[in-house]
Design a protein around this motif. Structure first.
Motif, PDB file in Angstrom:
ATOM      1  N   GLN A  59     114.456  19.268  72.441  1.00 38.28           N
ATOM      2  CA  GLN A  59     113.938  20.264  73.390  1.00 38.28           C
ATOM      3  C   GLN A  59     114.613  21.611  73.172  1.00 38.28           C
ATOM      4  O   GLN A  59     113.964  22.653  73.300  1.00 38.28           O
ATOM      5  N   PRO A  62     113.129  23.572  69.456  1.00 41.34           N
ATOM      6  CA  PRO A  62     111.722  23.159  69.363  1.00 41.34           C
ATOM      7  C   PRO A  62     111.062  23.544  68.046  1.00 41.34           C
ATOM      8  O   PRO A  62     110.073  22.920  67.663  1.00 41.34           O
ATOM      9  N   ILE A  67     108.716  17.819  69.577  1.00 37.08           N
ATOM     10  CA  ILE A  67     108.433  16.444  70.004  1.00 37.08           C
ATOM     11  C   ILE A  67     106.936  16.282  70.259  1.00 37.08           C
ATOM     12  O   ILE A  67     106.353  17.023  71.042  1.00 37.08           O
ATOM     13  N   VAL A  68     106.319  15.310  69.598  1.00 41.24           N
ATOM     14  CA  VAL A  68     104.890  15.066  69.826  1.00 41.24           C
ATOM     15  C   VAL A  68     104.616  13.670  70.383  1.00 41.24           C
ATOM     16  O   VAL A  68     103.502  13.372  70.797  1.00 41.24           O
ATOM     17  N   GLY A  69     105.627  12.808  70.425  1.00 41.76           N
ATOM     18  CA  GLY A  69     105.436  11.479  71.004  1.00 41.76           C
ATOM     19  C   GLY A  69     106.771  10.766  71.147  1.00 41.76           C
ATOM     20  O   GLY A  69     107.659  10.956  70.321  1.00 41.76           O
ATOM     21  N   VAL A  70     106.907   9.986  72.215  1.00 34.37           N
ATOM     22  CA  VAL A  70     108.123   9.200  72.460  1.00 34.37           C
ATOM     23  C   VAL A  70     107.697   7.829  72.978  1.00 34.37           C
ATOM     24  O   VAL A  70     106.907   7.744  73.921  1.00 34.37           O
ATOM     25  N   SER A  71     108.216   6.772  72.380  1.00 27.32           N
ATOM     26  CA  SER A  71     107.841   5.420  72.821  1.00 27.32           C
ATOM     27  C   SER A  71     108.702   4.966  73.991  1.00 27.32           C
ATOM     28  O   SER A  71     109.771   5.521  74.256  1.00 27.32           O
ATOM     29  N   THR A  80      99.983   7.176  73.028  1.00 23.43           N
ATOM     30  CA  THR A  80      99.587   8.580  73.213  1.00 23.43           C
ATOM     31  C   THR A  80      99.239   9.241  71.876  1.00 23.43           C
ATOM     32  O   THR A  80      98.665  10.328  71.857  1.00 23.43           O
ATOM     33  N   HIS A 193     106.160  23.399  64.139  1.00 27.63           N
ATOM     34  CA  HIS A 193     107.142  24.386  63.704  1.00 27.63           C
ATOM     35  C   HIS A 193     106.810  25.838  64.062  1.00 27.63           C
ATOM     36  O   HIS A 193     107.671  26.703  63.917  1.00 27.63           O
ATOM     37  N   THR A 267      97.108  19.577  73.299  1.00 26.84           N
ATOM     38  CA  THR A 267      98.346  18.814  73.433  1.00 26.84           C
ATOM     39  C   THR A 267      98.305  17.674  72.415  1.00 26.84           C
ATOM     40  O   THR A 267      97.256  17.375  71.859  1.00 26.84           O
ATOM     41  N   THR A 268      99.442  17.035  72.197  1.00 28.97           N
ATOM     42  CA  THR A 268      99.485  15.936  71.222  1.00 28.97           C
ATOM     43  C   THR A 268      99.279  14.586  71.911  1.00 28.97           C
ATOM     44  O   THR A 268      99.591  13.548  71.344  1.00 28.97           O
ATOM     45  N   ILE A 269      98.765  14.612  73.123  1.00 27.57           N
ATOM     46  CA  ILE A 269      98.526  13.380  73.875  1.00 27.57           C
ATOM     47  C   ILE A 269      97.050  13.014  73.757  1.00 27.57           C
ATOM     48  O   ILE A 269      96.177  13.771  74.196  1.00 27.57           O
TER      49      ILE A 269
ATOM     50  N   ARG B  56     110.359  11.203  79.154  1.00 29.47           N
ATOM     51  CA  ARG B  56     109.193  10.572  78.514  1.00 29.47           C
ATOM     52  C   ARG B  56     107.940  10.830  79.339  1.00 29.47           C
ATOM     53  O   ARG B  56     106.875  11.132  78.788  1.00 29.47           O
ATOM     54  N   GLN B  59     106.851  14.387  78.738  1.00 31.15           N
ATOM     55  CA  GLN B  59     106.295  14.548  77.388  1.00 31.15           C
ATOM     56  C   GLN B  59     104.865  14.027  77.326  1.00 31.15           C
ATOM     57  O   GLN B  59     104.016  14.585  76.640  1.00 31.15           O
ATOM     58  N   ARG B  60     104.596  12.946  78.068  1.00 29.71           N
ATOM     59  CA  ARG B  60     103.259  12.320  78.028  1.00 29.71           C
ATOM     60  C   ARG B  60     102.246  13.029  78.907  1.00 29.71           C
ATOM     61  O   ARG B  60     101.052  12.739  78.836  1.00 29.71           O
ATOM     62  N   PRO B  62     102.030  16.708  79.431  1.00 32.24           N
ATOM     63  CA  PRO B  62     102.575  18.055  79.207  1.00 32.24           C
ATOM     64  C   PRO B  62     101.880  19.141  80.013  1.00 32.24           C
ATOM     65  O   PRO B  62     102.473  20.192  80.252  1.00 32.24           O
ATOM     66  N   LYS B  63     100.621  18.901  80.449  1.00 24.62           N
ATOM     67  CA  LYS B  63      99.962  19.982  81.191  1.00 24.62           C
ATOM     68  C   LYS B  63     100.516  20.110  82.605  1.00 24.62           C
ATOM     69  O   LYS B  63     100.913  21.200  83.003  1.00 24.62           O
ATOM     70  N   ILE B  67     108.027  20.743  79.898  1.00 25.31           N
ATOM     71  CA  ILE B  67     109.494  20.843  79.922  1.00 25.31           C
ATOM     72  C   ILE B  67     109.922  22.166  79.281  1.00 25.31           C
ATOM     73  O   ILE B  67     109.560  22.448  78.139  1.00 25.31           O
ATOM     74  N   VAL B  70     116.460  21.437  79.730  1.00 21.23           N
ATOM     75  CA  VAL B  70     117.107  20.201  80.188  1.00 21.23           C
ATOM     76  C   VAL B  70     118.614  20.404  80.071  1.00 21.23           C
ATOM     77  O   VAL B  70     119.107  20.806  79.005  1.00 21.23           O
ATOM     78  N   VAL B 158      99.812   9.519  82.496  1.00 21.33           N
ATOM     79  CA  VAL B 158     100.335   8.497  81.580  1.00 21.33           C
ATOM     80  C   VAL B 158     101.721   8.105  82.109  1.00 21.33           C
ATOM     81  O   VAL B 158     102.598   8.969  82.215  1.00 21.33           O
ATOM     82  N   THR B 267     109.110  30.358  72.274  1.00 20.37           N
ATOM     83  CA  THR B 267     109.700  29.141  72.828  1.00 20.37           C
ATOM     84  C   THR B 267     110.445  29.523  74.101  1.00 20.37           C
ATOM     85  O   THR B 267     110.690  30.703  74.354  1.00 20.37           O
ATOM     86  N   ILE B 269     113.481  28.808  74.681  1.00 22.44           N
ATOM     87  CA  ILE B 269     114.905  28.755  74.375  1.00 22.44           C
ATOM     88  C   ILE B 269     115.402  30.168  74.127  1.00 22.44           C
ATOM     89  O   ILE B 269     114.950  30.856  73.204  1.00 22.44           O
TER      90      ILE B 269
END
Lengths: 273, 273
Positions: A59, A62, A67-71, A80, A193, A267-269, B56, B59-60, B62-63, B67, B70, B158, B267, B269
């Motif tokens: 985060q 960036p 980050i595009v996915g977290v299990s 997702t 990126h 979004t990447t979801i 998580r 992230q799932r 995002p809309k 984030i 943190v 999600v 970003t 940041i």
């Protein structure tokens, strides 16, 4: 015995078909140019104990680590990013690191999967390279069939826990008149990126010699072109390596996770239909 | 005794000056219109034990839950959002929830700060509303000096761990001819809810009556205007409430965290200079 398929056999296949070929063990090569239009990802799998700090690290950085996915912890699926993605088998080649050292390179990690592992998928430069090409901006290493040149820089990362270090960048020579357009286009892809980190003099970001990249292949910079530098997905790989985790699994360079998410999605979801 | 300052006293002040007024206890009102051009944030402070799942979850989704910052565990500072931000004192009003129930509303949380707390800052709609206004798109509730109308929907989130539920949206009436432009502009702000979630018929997303919002004020929809719905930062607040954490702290509605990050930055940041 499994039938082996080639890169050209898969070029017209869907993301799900490519993953199925990889899952079955019949394809273990690189994924550049496959599943056109779909997001491909850098991969980091690490113990839950370190996941919060790693997410904080991503985060805070960036551009190299989108980050595009977290299990879920211990869950090998990534719904997702694609309904059937099984991270134990769906990447064509993995690198397994133990205590910060490359331990093995394998095509399946089912035997070392554990209940405390968390998968983090990070965006990759294929996404914005495709957008540059669609907009008439040449990408030299693709033209020449080479790997993109990558360089260590002196740009410090914002640390989190044991994760930190310096940024790795890729370099693409861009005609001077198209630099602004390249910046504008790549900025539209924060999941890949984003805009360049720097343009021009390599010494300003601590690169000694563009002719000798730290990874990948050297590419020619023609008259009228300037070197343009983007944050690189090798950054989090190096950071993970330096962190010396008891176990950590990444994709092998060029062997990305192919998702069902459109490269141009907001979004990447993946949205349920 | 402290001198109390008013909203109008602070309108021309910098983000740091506004935070200093809040920190000293001399300002405890809403932050809309203050520190123009700087990112303001929704706030969620929760125990480290739940932070990985909450990240998580964000992230799932995002809309509703973009984030933007943190903290380290137990660290009240947020250097990526502003060099001097002390989250124990720099928000003008906080809500303290215990076991899923509103316990207190306070102007300082130093006495309840703990070594295991993690601050998560999430983007807020002020950012894209300012962009709409700059681009000549009217924002009704701002014109009328009202709070934006907010509605519960049937749009499922999600889930992650104990976090889940349904999305809350805001509604802004937009002239039909400007809907595409409003979509295009707000999509540029993924750190602030991005493009609309839906346009038009409220029943399609489970809203029964636009005249009776669940939170905020009802606003007039004029002839030629259509209701446009954006994901809302009340979503994570509801989700946190439903999760019934032993302790959780949020900002009070409208009393956002003011950062030093430019609203238009690529970003969220803060770059070192």
């Amino acid at each position: 015995m499994l039938t082996t398929v080639s890169h050209s056999d898969l070029v017209a296949c869907s993301a799900g078909e490519v993953r199925a070929a990889i899952r079955s063990g019949s394809y273990d090569q690189h994924t550049a140019g496959l599943a056109a239009g779909k997001l491909q990802c850098n991969l980091a799998i690490l113990p839950e104990k370190f996941a919060l700090d790693f997410l904080r690290f991503c985060q805070r950085n960036p551009k190299p680590c989108p980050i595009v996915g977290v299990s879920d912890s211990g869950d090998p699926f990534l719904p997702t990013l694609g309904q059937d993605i099984d991270i134990r088998s769906d990447v064509s080649k993995y690198r397994v690191f133990r205590d910060g050292t490359l331990h093995d390179e394998v095509t399946n990690i089912a035997d070392i999967w554990a209940d405390d592992l968390v998968t983090v998928a990070l965006g990759c430069s294929f996404t914005f390279e495709n957008a540059l090409l669609r907009n008439g901006i040449p990408v030299r290493h693709i033209e020449r069939g080479l790997n993109v040149p990558m360089y260590r820089t002196n740009i410090g990362l914002v640390p989190a826990g044991r994760f930190g270090g310096r940024m790795v960048v890729t370099m693409r020579p861009i005609p001077e008149a198209q630099v602004d357009k390249a910046r504008e286009i790549s900025r539209r892809y924060p999941q890949a990126h984003g805009a360049p980190i720097a343009v021009g003099d390599p010494a300003e970001i601590g690169i000694k010699d563009l002719a000798h990249p730290d990874w990948g292949d050297s590419v020619e910079i023609k008259s009228g072109e300037v070197p343009v530098y983007w944050a690189c997905g090798v950054t989090p790989q190096n950071v993970l390596l330096d962190a010396g985790l008891p176990i950590c699994i990444t994709h092998s360079p060029g062997h990305m996770l192919i998702t069902d998410v459109a490269e141009d999605a907001e979004t990447t979801i993946l949205r349920k239909n």
